[in-house]
Scaffold this motif. Structure first.
Motif, PDB file in Angstrom:
ATOM      1  N   LYS A 241      27.533 -55.268   4.909  1.00 20.31           N
ATOM      2  CA  LYS A 241      28.428 -56.430   4.981  1.00 20.31           C
ATOM      3  C   LYS A 241      27.631 -57.734   4.829  1.00 20.31           C
ATOM      4  O   LYS A 241      28.028 -58.639   4.083  1.00 20.31           O
ATOM      5  CB  LYS A 241      29.147 -56.402   6.333  1.00 20.31           C
ATOM      6  N   ALA A 242      26.486 -57.801   5.518  1.00 24.15           N
ATOM      7  CA  ALA A 242      25.661 -59.029   5.457  1.00 24.15           C
ATOM      8  C   ALA A 242      25.099 -59.238   4.048  1.00 24.15           C
ATOM      9  O   ALA A 242      25.111 -60.358   3.528  1.00 24.15           O
ATOM     10  CB  ALA A 242      24.521 -58.935   6.480  1.00 24.15           C
ATOM     11  N   HIS A 243      24.627 -58.158   3.418  1.00 24.00           N
ATOM     12  CA  HIS A 243      24.060 -58.308   2.065  1.00 24.00           C
ATOM     13  C   HIS A 243      25.162 -58.612   1.045  1.00 24.00           C
ATOM     14  O   HIS A 243      24.942 -59.400   0.122  1.00 24.00           O
ATOM     15  CB  HIS A 243      23.312 -57.041   1.655  1.00 24.00           C
TER      16      HIS A 243
ATOM     17  N   PHE B  48      20.267 -64.186   5.127  1.00 25.14           N
ATOM     18  CA  PHE B  48      20.306 -63.164   4.065  1.00 25.14           C
ATOM     19  C   PHE B  48      20.523 -63.819   2.696  1.00 25.14           C
ATOM     20  O   PHE B  48      19.946 -63.392   1.703  1.00 25.14           O
ATOM     21  CB  PHE B  48      21.418 -62.140   4.354  1.00 25.14           C
ATOM     22  N   THR B  49      21.362 -64.852   2.667  1.00 25.19           N
ATOM     23  CA  THR B  49      21.612 -65.547   1.400  1.00 25.19           C
ATOM     24  C   THR B  49      20.301 -66.158   0.892  1.00 25.19           C
ATOM     25  O   THR B  49      19.993 -66.083  -0.303  1.00 25.19           O
ATOM     26  CB  THR B  49      22.694 -66.632   1.594  1.00 25.19           C
ATOM     27  N   HIS B  50      19.519 -66.750   1.802  1.00 23.07           N
ATOM     28  CA  HIS B  50      18.241 -67.350   1.394  1.00 23.07           C
ATOM     29  C   HIS B  50      17.262 -66.276   0.923  1.00 23.07           C
ATOM     30  O   HIS B  50      16.462 -66.497   0.017  1.00 23.07           O
ATOM     31  CB  HIS B  50      17.632 -68.143   2.556  1.00 23.07           C
TER      32      HIS B  50
ATOM     33  N   TRP C 154      25.034 -61.688  -1.584  1.00 20.45           N
ATOM     34  CA  TRP C 154      25.153 -61.586  -3.057  1.00 20.45           C
ATOM     35  C   TRP C 154      26.352 -62.392  -3.550  1.00 20.45           C
ATOM     36  O   TRP C 154      26.313 -63.003  -4.612  1.00 20.45           O
ATOM     37  CB  TRP C 154      25.303 -60.117  -3.489  1.00 20.45           C
ATOM     38  N   ARG C 155      27.429 -62.397  -2.767  1.00 19.01           N
ATOM     39  CA  ARG C 155      28.663 -63.096  -3.179  1.00 19.01           C
ATOM     40  C   ARG C 155      28.494 -64.611  -3.106  1.00 19.01           C
ATOM     41  O   ARG C 155      28.972 -65.337  -3.972  1.00 19.01           O
ATOM     42  CB  ARG C 155      29.798 -62.640  -2.257  1.00 19.01           C
ATOM     43  N   GLN C 156      27.800 -65.089  -2.070  1.00 12.96           N
ATOM     44  CA  GLN C 156      27.727 -66.537  -1.823  1.00 12.96           C
ATOM     45  C   GLN C 156      26.606 -67.242  -2.565  1.00 12.96           C
ATOM     46  O   GLN C 156      26.708 -68.443  -2.822  1.00 12.96           O
ATOM     47  CB  GLN C 156      27.525 -66.806  -0.313  1.00 12.96           C
TER      48      GLN C 156
ATOM     49  N   ASN D  64      14.598 -60.980   7.259  1.00 11.75           N
ATOM     50  CA  ASN D  64      15.375 -62.164   6.880  1.00 11.75           C
ATOM     51  C   ASN D  64      15.099 -63.401   7.725  1.00 11.75           C
ATOM     52  O   ASN D  64      15.352 -64.520   7.286  1.00 11.75           O
ATOM     53  CB  ASN D  64      16.873 -61.838   6.944  1.00 11.75           C
ATOM     54  N   TYR D  65      14.554 -63.212   8.964  1.00 12.97           N
ATOM     55  CA  TYR D  65      14.431 -64.390   9.834  1.00 12.97           C
ATOM     56  C   TYR D  65      13.387 -65.397   9.349  1.00 12.97           C
ATOM     57  O   TYR D  65      13.407 -66.541   9.765  1.00 12.97           O
ATOM     58  CB  TYR D  65      14.136 -63.965  11.278  1.00 12.97           C
TER      59      TYR D  65
END
Ligand code: NAD
Length: 371
Positions: free
Chosen positions: A17-19, A325-327, A23-25, A132-133
């Motif tokens: 869900k997070a990934h 995650f987006t970054h 990818w979407r944003q 990711n952090y």
């Protein structure tokens, strides 16, 4: 028209869900070298993965990662499944020539992580592991401050990652509590994040002394009253020595009543300190010696001058967990465009695993262990 990059993701639970969100944003907020296409999502249960494809916005769904990794129309394999699946999927994807993006910890054992590194190296594959952090803007700002020498020579790293979701002994034994599936407990799940931040911000860890503890040694199998053994740690603690001469302590537990996702570090240098807490992730506490007015300041890390945040909202309009995650995906895409490995990559994953492995060995031998 931007070049398209077809992504396939394996696993559709929490990280799926997070990934998917990342990818979407990512293309809605950042200028990308490619147009990522959310092409295929993979899970074992046809109904579950069909619903995930609909809910998360993937074009197609499949139930066999073995066939998926060989598909000619896929460029990137994104591994969001449990630890025991990372090695076979990553090796098959690397042999099929795909970019491999893998959730952490890289593998369930040091040996497995080394095989994964061999596979991406021998096939010249761009690779990344999802710690990711590093890409929370406040953590990226801490990195800048340290790199510029603003807090001087680092003496202490103090990392704590505290959660409480296992305190209830009636909580079922999920895959995270099985060594064969998860590799370890709090050690691989959350201490690995603190180790990654320690390596990123302070440098390589050379020696550790570790302690692992399991408080609840059996739990009911999901949906039953039959108990099964828990063979992973509930809490993991270690003292560490860094190559630089700094020293540190790292503690991760899923038994810290009241703590939800308290991923915090405090770094003290000869001229100042930085403090980060994920539960206050838009802030960085900074102390720099500046004469009589000096003291800890809490900086709201939401200005355009801060890492990543200029592409989101005006100053003070805070961002959240999902943005890390987006970054991460953003920097993976840039690295693919530049044909280089981003960081953290599989080599970082292996170095992290060496520390985890040393903590396990030290906990058994009750001695200091060289990493
Ligand atoms: N970066 C982070 O902060 C973070 C946070 C949580 C989890 N993780 C990591 O992400 C990975 C997944 O964890 P999660 O929390 O998403 O787990 P989860 O249990 O929520 O989801 C796992 C998914 O993998 C699927 N799966 C399992 N075996 C499979 C197989 N053989 N083939 C295809 N699909 C399979 C399951 O059906 C499910 O959809 C783990 O490596 C975990 O350590 C990372």
């Amino acid at each position: 028209m931007k070049r398209k990059l077809n992504v396939a993701m394996i696993g559709h639970g929490f990280m799926g869900k997070a990934h998917s969100n990342a990818w979407r944003q990512v293309g809605h907020f950042f200028d990308l070298p490619f147009e990522p296409v959310m092409k295929v999502i993979c899970g074992r249960n046809p109904e579950g993965v069909k619903e995930a494809a609909r809910a998360f916005g993937w074009d197609e769904y499949v139930t066999s990662w073995e066939q998926l990794v060989r598909r000619k129309d896929i460029d990137v394999i994104d591994i969001c499944s449990p630890g025991d699946t990372h090695l076979p999927i990553a090796v098959a994807a690397a042999e099929a020539g795909k970019v491999v993006f893998c959730e952490k910890p890289l593998a369930n054992t040091l040996a497995e992580s080394e095989q994964m590194l061999d596979a991406v190296r021998s096939n010249s594959i761009i690779n990344m592991v999802c710690y990711n952090y590093r890409r929370a803007p406040a953590v990226a700002l801490a990195k800048q401050i340290i790199t510029e020498g603003r807090i001087g020579d680092i003496c202490h790293y103090r990392g704590t990652y505290l959660q409480d979701w296992l305190v209830d002994p009636g909580l079922p034994r999920s895959w995270r509590l099985e060594k064969a599936r998860a590799g370890s407990g709090a050690l691989g799940d959350i201490v690995s994040h603190s180790v990654d931040l320690a390596r990123h911000l302070v440098g390589e860890i050379t020696e550790v002394t570790g302690l692992l503890k399991t408080f609840v040694t059996e739990r009911p199998l999901p949906g039953t009253s039959t108990n099964a053994p828990v063979d992973v740690d509930d809490a993991a603690l270690c003292l560490v020595r860094f190559e630089s001469g700094a020293v540190g302590s790292i503690e991760g537990t899923r038994f810290a009543s009241g703590r939800k996702n308290y991923n915090r570090f405090e770094i003290n240098g000869s001229k100042g300190s930085v403090v980060f807490d994920l539960e206050r992730m838009n802030e960085l506490e900074i102390y720099v010696e500046e004469g009589p007015e000096s003291g800890f300041k809490t900086v709201l890390v939401t200005d355009a001058k801060h890492p990543y945040v200029g592409s989101w909202w005006p100053p003070g309009h805070i961002i959240g967990y999902e943005h890390t995650f987006t970054h991460t995906v953003l920097d993976l895409l840039k690295a693919i465009d530049e044909q280089r490995d981003p960081t953290p990559n599989f080599e970082d994953g292996v170095r992290n695993q060496r520390v985890l492995d040393a903590v396990e060995r030290s906990s058994s031998s009750r001695e200091w262990v060289t990493v």
